[in-house]
Design a protein around this motif. Structure first.
Motif, PDB file in Angstrom:
ATOM      1  N   GLU A 252       0.809  -1.218   0.000  1.00 44.67           N
ATOM      2  CA  GLU A 252       0.000   0.000   0.000  1.00 44.67           C
ATOM      3  C   GLU A 252       0.847   1.275   0.000  1.00 44.67           C
ATOM      4  N   SER A 253       2.150   1.142   0.248  1.00 51.59           N
ATOM      5  CA  SER A 253       3.027   2.314   0.237  1.00 51.59           C
ATOM      6  C   SER A 253       3.776   2.466  -1.085  1.00 51.59           C
ATOM      7  N   HIS A 464       7.646  -9.617   3.890  1.00 54.15           N
ATOM      8  CA  HIS A 464       6.401  -9.326   4.607  1.00 54.15           C
ATOM      9  C   HIS A 464       6.231  -7.820   4.591  1.00 54.15           C
ATOM     10  N   GLY A 465       5.147  -7.325   5.161  1.00 56.28           N
ATOM     11  CA  GLY A 465       4.900  -5.895   5.213  1.00 56.28           C
ATOM     12  C   GLY A 465       5.289  -5.295   6.551  1.00 56.28           C
ATOM     13  N   GLU A 466       4.646  -4.173   6.894  1.00 55.99           N
ATOM     14  CA  GLU A 466       5.008  -3.438   8.104  1.00 55.99           C
ATOM     15  C   GLU A 466       3.820  -2.601   8.583  1.00 55.99           C
ATOM     16  N   SER A 467       3.652  -2.557   9.894  1.00 58.70           N
ATOM     17  CA  SER A 467       2.637  -1.692  10.503  1.00 58.70           C
ATOM     18  C   SER A 467       3.306  -0.438  11.034  1.00 58.70           C
ATOM     19  N   TYR A 480      -0.348 -14.446  12.082  1.00 55.68           N
ATOM     20  CA  TYR A 480      -0.892 -14.265  10.735  1.00 55.68           C
ATOM     21  C   TYR A 480      -2.407 -14.113  10.732  1.00 55.68           C
ATOM     22  N   ALA A 481      -3.097 -14.917  11.539  1.00 54.26           N
ATOM     23  CA  ALA A 481      -4.560 -14.872  11.555  1.00 54.26           C
ATOM     24  C   ALA A 481      -5.086 -13.519  12.007  1.00 54.26           C
ATOM     25  N   SER A 485      -3.564  -6.022   7.081  1.00 55.95           N
ATOM     26  CA  SER A 485      -3.116  -6.137   5.683  1.00 55.95           C
ATOM     27  C   SER A 485      -1.764  -5.478   5.466  1.00 55.95           C
ATOM     28  N   GLN A 486      -1.446  -4.477   6.286  1.00 54.75           N
ATOM     29  CA  GLN A 486      -0.153  -3.804   6.138  1.00 54.75           C
ATOM     30  C   GLN A 486       1.014  -4.778   6.296  1.00 54.75           C
TER      31      GLN A 486
END
Length: 554
Positions: A252-253, A464-467, A480-481, A485-486
């Motif tokens: 998303e970034s 993987h992504g990042e929050s 994971y569950a 989405s970030q």
């Protein structure tokens, strides 16, 4: 100071061992678990007085639970040592659950064990130090100073028995009378227990080290029948595939995926670039995603124990005839590159591109790649698969992952205590890391495009992504569950040189048609081997993106 501590010790009332255990249980349950109670509150669906009554029930139950096992564990010679260990473990992990929204899972324990000193230093922030002073050091001093009365064995057993029975009855009454409420939350949201300190670090550590010390298995040969479909001729150019494994980059970034900020100014100008907008990761941490994506197993099938002693994608490519090379600027390949050529970044490059905190800018990967390609004899026709493992957007010190030239978004958050930053400054810092990755990838493409000895290609995907503070969650590694989405929606893109395109135009057209299809890291293993013209019975045709265009390719 010593005199002062003696005065404090003298002023503290003496307590029985059973009462001491209850005091520690109250501290562990109530002082360390604000994040857990917030989740219990939000998941209950209760409002008004019922909401507070439910929170009180959960809190009392947790106190009773801790009191039960402390009465069993803590005796004359073990009470203070065990209590100090629990306060230390609970206090330190509670910082990450309460301040960063982290779940202390076996995967997080694996991350801690496999991290390096530089990463550890970045977590040692002023807020963390202040937290430890109040939630670890001071309680430990209290435990050391308080005087415990140790009654005779019979009286001691009687007191402990009373506390144990009362705690058990309280637990029994509260849990049974609220059975549906407890089961609705703790069965449907099992991972919420990974927010309860120090129980989370104890149970997760046990699971991780138990798995680690399972019987060592011999290496399993995988893809033994692998071979190249098209033997290399004297006239044809060998293939060069550069696979870049990103770090903590989220889809998303990327402005390539519609982000309003121009975080991909260079990649957006490159011809033949194929961007995939709907890709998910196998895990939310490097220790899971990297071995998973190279294993040949899907996310649902993934078995970390099997992956640790079975050959993977790189072994198969090497067996088929590729020279496979891994160059790392992150925390290692997690076993995926153990049996292929590894290039260590030179000390001179580290001196030039590494920061004071021990982290190196990803320019070291670019220069190392250029030097490696330049070292290959011109007559060498061996096809090459080169994996570059980025430092990428690894937090929390995002400001150290880029340079001034690639930091268009200002002002930035110049601290590792990112939860204390202004939100916009934090987003600016993170977005600048994406701009820097855009620069690195575009430079890699230009470098391999200039090398006319090969038909070249690049495949980039993040692990993987990042929050960055969404819903109070920072960094990555969430179960994971429950992961937002970030952390699971990752960027993925490919680029092919004109020489590659001339030989495999149908492949490229197929890939272009799948840019908006839902894909995942599961697709890497079969699709990459197919792009490298490698055939094997272990390739899952259903996950091979190229197979989904078979009519076009035929």
């Amino acid at each position: 100071m010593l005199h002062f501590l003696r005065q404090v010790r003298a002023s503290l009332p003496k307590v029985s061992l059973a009462c001491f255990n209850l005091i520690i249980a109250l501290w562990l349950a109530l002082a360390l678990n604000f994040c857990f109670f917030r989740h219990v509150q939000s998941l209950s669906g209760f409002q008004g007085w019922f909401e507070w009554i439910w929170l009180a029930i959960v809190a009392i139950s947790l106190v009773a639970y801790y009191n039960l096992y402390l009465q069993v564990l803590n005796w004359k010679w073990t009470a203070k040592p065990i209590s100090i260990v629990l306060i230390f473990l609970g206090g330190t992990t509670a910082y990450f659950t309460n301040q960063l929204g982290a779940y202390i899972s076996p995967e997080q324990i694996q991350n801690v064990v496999q991290t390096d000193l530089a990463e550890t230093k970045q977590l040692m922030t002023i807020p963390f130090s202040l937290w430890c002073m109040g939630m670890v050091v001071l309680p430990i001093i209290f435990v050391c100073l308080i005087q415990i009365e140790y009654p005779l064995i019979k009286k001691n057993l009687l007191q402990k028995a009373v506390y144990i029975i009362i705690s058990f009855i309280i637990l029994l009454i509260l849990v049974l009378s609220n059975y549906l409420n407890f089961t609705n939350i703790f069965r449907q949201h099992k991972d919420i227990r990974q927010l309860i300190s120090p129980d989370n670090v104890l149970t997760s550590s046990y699971k991780y080290f138990h798995h680690l010390h399972e019987k060592h298995e011999p290496l399993v040969i995988f893809g033994k029948d692998a071979k190249m479909l098209l033997p290399q001729s004297d006239q044809s150019k060998p293939k060069l595939m550069v696979l870049v494994v990103g770090e903590a980059a989220r889809a998303e970034s990327f402005s390539l995926n519609g982000y309003s900020r121009n975080t991909n100014p260079k990649l957006s100008q490159i011809e033949n670039l194929i961007n995939f907008s709907q890709v998910t990761s196998c895990g939310t941490a490097t220790a899971v995603s990297v071995p998973c994506m190279f294993s040949g197993m899907t996310r649902e099938q993934y078995d970390a124990n099997l992956a640790a002693h079975r050959e993977g994608l790189l072994d198969i490519a090497q067996r088929a005839g590729y020279k496979v090379t891994w160059i790392d600027n992150d925390s290692g390949c997690k076993g995926a590159c153990d049996r292929v050529n590894n290039i260590k970044i030179s000390k001179a490059l580290k001196k030039q591109y590494c920061r004071d905190d021990g982290f190196c800018l990803d320019d070291v990967l670019l220069v190392s790649l250029q030097r490696y390609l330049a070292s290959i004899p011109h007559k060498d026709k061996t096809p090459q698969l080169i994996v570059l493992h980025q430092r990428g957007s690894h937090g929390p010190a995002y400001y150290n992952r880029t340079t001034t030239d690639f930091s268009p978004f200002q002002p930035t958050c110049k601290t590792s205590a990112i939860q204390t930053c202004d939100r916009q400054k934090l987003i600016n810092s993170y977005d600048n890391t994406i701009v820097y990755t855009d620069h690195i990838l575009s430079e890699i493409i230009q470098s391999i495009d200039k090398n006319k000895h090969y038909q070249s290609a690049l495949w980039y995907l993040s692990d993987h992504g990042e929050s960055t503070g969404e819903n109070g969650i920072y960094l990555h590694g969430t179960v994971y569950a429950l992961a937002p989405s970030q952390q699971t929606h990752i960027p993925m893109l490919m680029w092919f040189s004109n020489d590659w395109k001339m030989q495999h135009d149908a492949h490229i057209e197929c890939l272009k048609s799948k840019q908006n299809q839902v894909l995942s890291q599961d697709n890497l293993f079969p699709t990459l081997l197919s792009l490298l013209d490698i055939q094997s019975s272990v390739i899952n045709a259903q996950l091979n993106i190229l197979n989904q265009c078979q009519t076009v390719l035929d």
